[in-house]
Design a protein around this motif. Structure first.
Motif, short mmCIF file in Angstrom:
data_model
loop_
_atom_site.label_atom_id
_atom_site.label_comp_id
_atom_site.label_asym_id
_atom_site.label_seq_id
_atom_site.Cartn_x
_atom_site.Cartn_y
_atom_site.Cartn_z
N ALA A 27 51.65 5.11 -17.08
CA ALA A 27 52.65 4.03 -17.16
C ALA A 27 53.11 3.61 -15.77
O ALA A 27 53.31 2.41 -15.51
N GLN A 28 53.29 4.58 -14.88
CA GLN A 28 53.68 4.23 -13.51
C GLN A 28 52.60 3.41 -12.82
O GLN A 28 52.90 2.42 -12.14
N LEU A 29 51.35 3.81 -12.98
CA LEU A 29 50.27 3.08 -12.33
C LEU A 29 50.19 1.65 -12.86
O LEU A 29 49.99 0.71 -12.08
N ILE A 30 50.36 1.47 -14.17
CA ILE A 30 50.32 0.13 -14.75
C ILE A 30 51.40 -0.75 -14.12
O ILE A 30 51.16 -1.92 -13.79
N LYS A 31 52.60 -0.20 -13.93
CA LYS A 31 53.71 -1.00 -13.41
C LYS A 31 53.68 -1.15 -11.89
O LYS A 31 54.25 -2.10 -11.35
N HIS A 61 49.02 12.68 -14.66
CA HIS A 61 48.04 12.22 -15.64
C HIS A 61 46.70 12.01 -14.94
O HIS A 61 46.65 11.57 -13.79
N LYS A 62 45.62 12.31 -15.65
CA LYS A 62 44.28 12.03 -15.15
C LYS A 62 43.53 11.06 -16.06
O LYS A 62 42.85 10.15 -15.61
N ALA A 63 43.67 11.29 -17.39
CA ALA A 63 42.95 10.46 -18.36
C ALA A 63 43.35 8.99 -18.23
O ALA A 63 44.53 8.67 -18.13
N LYS A 64 42.35 8.12 -18.22
CA LYS A 64 42.50 6.66 -18.18
C LYS A 64 42.97 6.11 -16.83
O LYS A 64 43.06 4.90 -16.65
N ILE A 65 43.28 6.98 -15.87
CA ILE A 65 43.72 6.48 -14.56
C ILE A 65 42.61 5.66 -13.91
O ILE A 65 42.85 4.56 -13.39
N ASP A 66 41.38 6.18 -13.93
CA ASP A 66 40.27 5.44 -13.32
C ASP A 66 40.05 4.09 -14.00
O ASP A 66 39.73 3.10 -13.34
N ASP A 67 40.23 4.07 -15.33
CA ASP A 67 40.07 2.80 -16.06
C ASP A 67 41.11 1.77 -15.61
O ASP A 67 40.80 0.58 -15.48
N ILE A 68 42.34 2.22 -15.41
CA ILE A 68 43.40 1.31 -14.99
C ILE A 68 43.13 0.80 -13.57
O ILE A 68 43.31 -0.40 -13.27
N LEU A 110 41.54 -1.79 -8.03
CA LEU A 110 42.22 -0.99 -7.01
C LEU A 110 41.36 0.19 -6.58
O LEU A 110 40.54 0.69 -7.34
N ARG A 111 41.59 0.66 -5.38
CA ARG A 111 40.85 1.80 -4.86
C ARG A 111 41.42 3.11 -5.41
O ARG A 111 42.52 3.15 -5.96
N GLN A 112 40.65 4.16 -5.25
CA GLN A 112 41.10 5.50 -5.63
C GLN A 112 42.26 5.94 -4.73
O GLN A 112 42.47 5.38 -3.66
#
Length: 363
Positions: A10-14, A37-44, A50-52
């Motif tokens: 949620a933080q990454l999305i915002k 969180h790790k799951a779905k982070i790469d997808d977002i 965005l870069r890693q």
């Protein structure tokens, strides 16, 4: 330099629009991941181009238990004490941006303080004024307020909630999530037609501590979901902690056998927004979902007693207080609670970036 500490999806999305516009303007930044969180982070990250992360503090799987969370928190603080120069690139004059009300928010603020940097709190000033609703988010906010120097607030009400705190308050007029939604409209659809049901459907997304971590609390929300499913087909999006508790408290088989409920794994952000666009309404306990639905004009039923957000209340959003009577009344007039996407003449992420430019030596 601008340092951005992010831990959850949620933080990454915002925060993604802030990183996106920094990249577009070639403004250097340091993206630090706490690894909550790790799951779905790469997808977002892929969604927004965005870069890693520039620095990852933890490479473990999602932190989903209280015991793991405590051990992880201690590890991150200790690592920051030992490697603050490496983590923050030797910067002594920069700003650390943290977001929201998660444990990663508080840890990021503590990390920045350890490094002697200024702290900017994004989505600041939100309050429920009840320490246990939501728990522990309300306590996390208060602790973060006391550590921050800059408060990026989504509206005047949030600024008023911070009047006892020193530091500079900046009204971003809307939440950065508005920029996320607007950006999602500029990228190609990521869902196949087969992923969107051919029949009318609504979405269920539940994950809050107060709704899932006790048997009686989970029983309460699951019974409400069951009641709604008697008349509506529901896509139940499974958060990992929720899935674990559904199994633990013996609800999984019962829900699987309900022909009007279909479990779905979590989607990346753009995929989830596509599902919401085609849904009749949303059932959630999430603040982000409340904001998304308000900007999109989508009806939403909040399975909560209180909310720190005022977006959509009395319009498209029902604060249910767990009342099935209120929920049924809302659903019976569902067409009255939807409207077109709100067009706002503001970019909250750009306002935040402009406030942070004095901390960038070259841009």
């Amino acid at each position: 330099m601008i340092h951005v500490v992010i831990g959850t999806k949620a933080q990454l999305i915002k925060m993604a629009p802030i990183l996106y516009y920094l990249q577009q303007r070639n403004i250097p930044y340091n993206y630090i991941s706490t690894g909550q969180h790790k799951a779905k982070i790469d997808d977002i990250l892929t969604n927004f181009g965005l870069r890693q992360p520039d620095y990852a503090l933890c490479e473990a799987d999602d932190i989903t238990s209280i015991q793991k969370m405590m051990a992880w928190s201690v590890k991150i603080i200790w690592r920051t004490i030992r490697k603050k120069k490496e983590i923050f690139r030797g910067d002594k004059e920069g700003i650390v941006l943290v977001h929201g009300d998660t444990l990663s928010t508080l840890l990021g603020a503590i990390m920045g303080r350890i490094a002697g940097l200024k702290i900017g709190h994004v989505e600041s000033g939100l309050r429920s004024f009840d320490l246990f609703q939501p728990f522990p988010e309300e306590i996390t906010r208060l602790m973060t307020f006391s550590l921050a120097h800059y408060y990026f607030c989504p509206d005047d009400r949030a600024i008023q909630n911070l009047k006892r705190y020193r530091g500079e308050k900046i009204n971003t007029v809307a939440n950065t999530l508005y920029d996320s939604l607007r950006l999602s409209n500029h990228f190609p659809d990521v869902l196949s037609q087969s992923e969107i049901p051919s029949r009318q459907y609504s979405i269920v997304s539940l994950h809050r501590h107060e709704n899932i971590y006790r048997q009686d609390a989970l029983d309460r929300v699951m019974r409400l979901v069951e009641e709604i499913s008697k008349t509506h087909f529901l896509l139940f999006i499974l958060h990992k902690p929720t899935e674990k508790k559904i199994h633990q408290f013996n609800w999984h088989q019962r829900l699987v056998e309900n022909t009007n409920i279909e479990f779905r794994e979590r989607y990346d952000y753009f995929g989830f927004i596509q599902l919401i666009k085609s849904a009749e309404f949303v059932i959630s306990d999430g603040g982000s979902n409340q904001e998304e639905c308000y900007y999109m004009g989508k009806p939403i039923i909040l399975l909560r007693k209180v909310t720190e957000r005022h977006d959509g209340l009395g319009e498209n959003c029902l604060l249910s207080e767990y009342s099935i009577e209120r929920i049924k009344e809302f659903i019976s007039t569902i067409d009255d609670h939807q409207f077109s996407f709100k067009e706002l003449d503001v970019k909250p992420s750009e306002k935040i970036i402009e406030s942070c430019l004095p901390f960038v030596k070259v841009y």
